[in-house]
Design a protein around this motif. Sequence first.
Motif, PDB file in Angstrom:
ATOM      1  N   ARG A  28       0.836  -1.201   0.000  1.00 44.91           N
ATOM      2  CA  ARG A  28       0.000   0.000   0.000  1.00 44.91           C
ATOM      3  C   ARG A  28       0.868   1.247   0.000  1.00 44.91           C
ATOM      4  NH1 ARG A  28      -3.268  -0.549   4.864  1.00 44.91           N
ATOM      5  NH2 ARG A  28      -3.238  -2.782   4.755  1.00 44.91           N
ATOM      6  N   ARG A  29       1.947   1.230   0.755  1.00 46.40           N
ATOM      7  CA  ARG A  29       2.813   2.402   0.820  1.00 46.40           C
ATOM      8  C   ARG A  29       3.474   2.675  -0.524  1.00 46.40           C
ATOM      9  NH1 ARG A  29       7.892   3.789   1.317  1.00 46.40           N
ATOM     10  NH2 ARG A  29       8.682   1.678   1.402  1.00 46.40           N
ATOM     11  N   TYR A  32       1.543   4.575  -3.694  1.00 43.11           N
ATOM     12  CA  TYR A  32       1.339   6.006  -3.816  1.00 43.11           C
ATOM     13  C   TYR A  32       2.290   6.605  -4.838  1.00 43.11           C
ATOM     14  CZ  TYR A  32      -1.471   6.159   0.441  1.00 43.11           C
ATOM     15  OH  TYR A  32      -2.443   5.991   1.375  1.00 43.11           O
ATOM     16  N   THR A  33       1.790   7.588  -5.573  1.00 47.70           N
ATOM     17  CA  THR A  33       2.651   8.353  -6.469  1.00 47.70           C
ATOM     18  C   THR A  33       3.314   9.451  -5.641  1.00 47.70           C
ATOM     19  OG1 THR A  33       0.926   9.942  -7.040  1.00 47.70           O
ATOM     20  CG2 THR A  33       1.080   7.938  -8.410  1.00 47.70           C
ATOM     21  N   ASP A  35       3.227  12.586  -6.062  1.00 48.22           N
ATOM     22  CA  ASP A  35       2.278  13.680  -5.861  1.00 48.22           C
ATOM     23  C   ASP A  35       1.305  13.366  -4.731  1.00 48.22           C
ATOM     24  OD1 ASP A  35       3.377  15.224  -7.896  1.00 48.22           O
ATOM     25  OD2 ASP A  35       2.094  14.303  -9.431  1.00 48.22           O
ATOM     26  N   GLN A  36       0.875  12.115  -4.638  1.00 53.25           N
ATOM     27  CA  GLN A  36      -0.037  11.734  -3.564  1.00 53.25           C
ATOM     28  C   GLN A  36       0.661  11.815  -2.208  1.00 53.25           C
ATOM     29  OE1 GLN A  36      -1.074   7.870  -5.057  1.00 53.25           O
ATOM     30  NE2 GLN A  36      -3.127   8.549  -5.705  1.00 53.25           N
ATOM     31  N   VAL A  37       1.904  11.408  -2.152  1.00 50.22           N
ATOM     32  CA  VAL A  37       2.656  11.485  -0.902  1.00 50.22           C
ATOM     33  C   VAL A  37       2.813  12.944  -0.485  1.00 50.22           C
ATOM     34  CG1 VAL A  37       4.910  11.077   0.159  1.00 50.22           C
ATOM     35  CG2 VAL A  37       3.875   9.330  -1.282  1.00 50.22           C
ATOM     36  N   ARG A  38       3.166  13.810  -1.432  1.00 49.42           N
ATOM     37  CA  ARG A  38       3.329  15.232  -1.152  1.00 49.42           C
ATOM     38  C   ARG A  38       2.013  15.834  -0.646  1.00 49.42           C
ATOM     39  NH1 ARG A  38       4.806  16.596  -5.927  1.00 49.42           N
ATOM     40  NH2 ARG A  38       6.953  15.983  -5.593  1.00 49.42           N
ATOM     41  N   GLU A  39       0.920  15.464  -1.286  1.00 52.89           N
ATOM     42  CA  GLU A  39      -0.399  15.965  -0.889  1.00 52.89           C
ATOM     43  C   GLU A  39      -0.748  15.528   0.542  1.00 52.89           C
ATOM     44  OE1 GLU A  39      -4.819  15.024  -2.461  1.00 52.89           O
ATOM     45  OE2 GLU A  39      -3.333  15.503  -3.999  1.00 52.89           O
ATOM     46  N   GLN A  40      -0.468  14.273   0.877  1.00 59.45           N
ATOM     47  CA  GLN A  40      -0.735  13.767   2.224  1.00 59.45           C
ATOM     48  C   GLN A  40       0.116  14.512   3.258  1.00 59.45           C
ATOM     49  OE1 GLN A  40      -2.804  11.455   3.577  1.00 59.45           O
ATOM     50  NE2 GLN A  40      -3.842  11.266   1.616  1.00 59.45           N
TER      51      GLN A  40
END
Length: 87
Positions: A28-29, A32-33, A35-40
Amino acid sequence: MRWWKAVGLAGAAGVVATGVVIVRAERRRRAYTPDQVREQLHMRFAQATSARTGTENPTPAAQDASGIRVRIRRLFRRRPQPGHRPG
């Protein structure tokens, strides 16, 4: 079946189950792209800063800890011996 065999099988089952949980979390980790990690991370940062500015005294525990540190330092501070001259 002897009791030690049951304990051994239960231990092995626990190790396998733990491995499965770790592998699922890792998949699951890694899904993530960037961009998704940055957004989170931006969302978590915004929540943390809003929670911290929402209270009047954000860290009373830290202030208490520093007070304890000062008392401990004072307790163990080296005091000059009578008649001893620093050299």
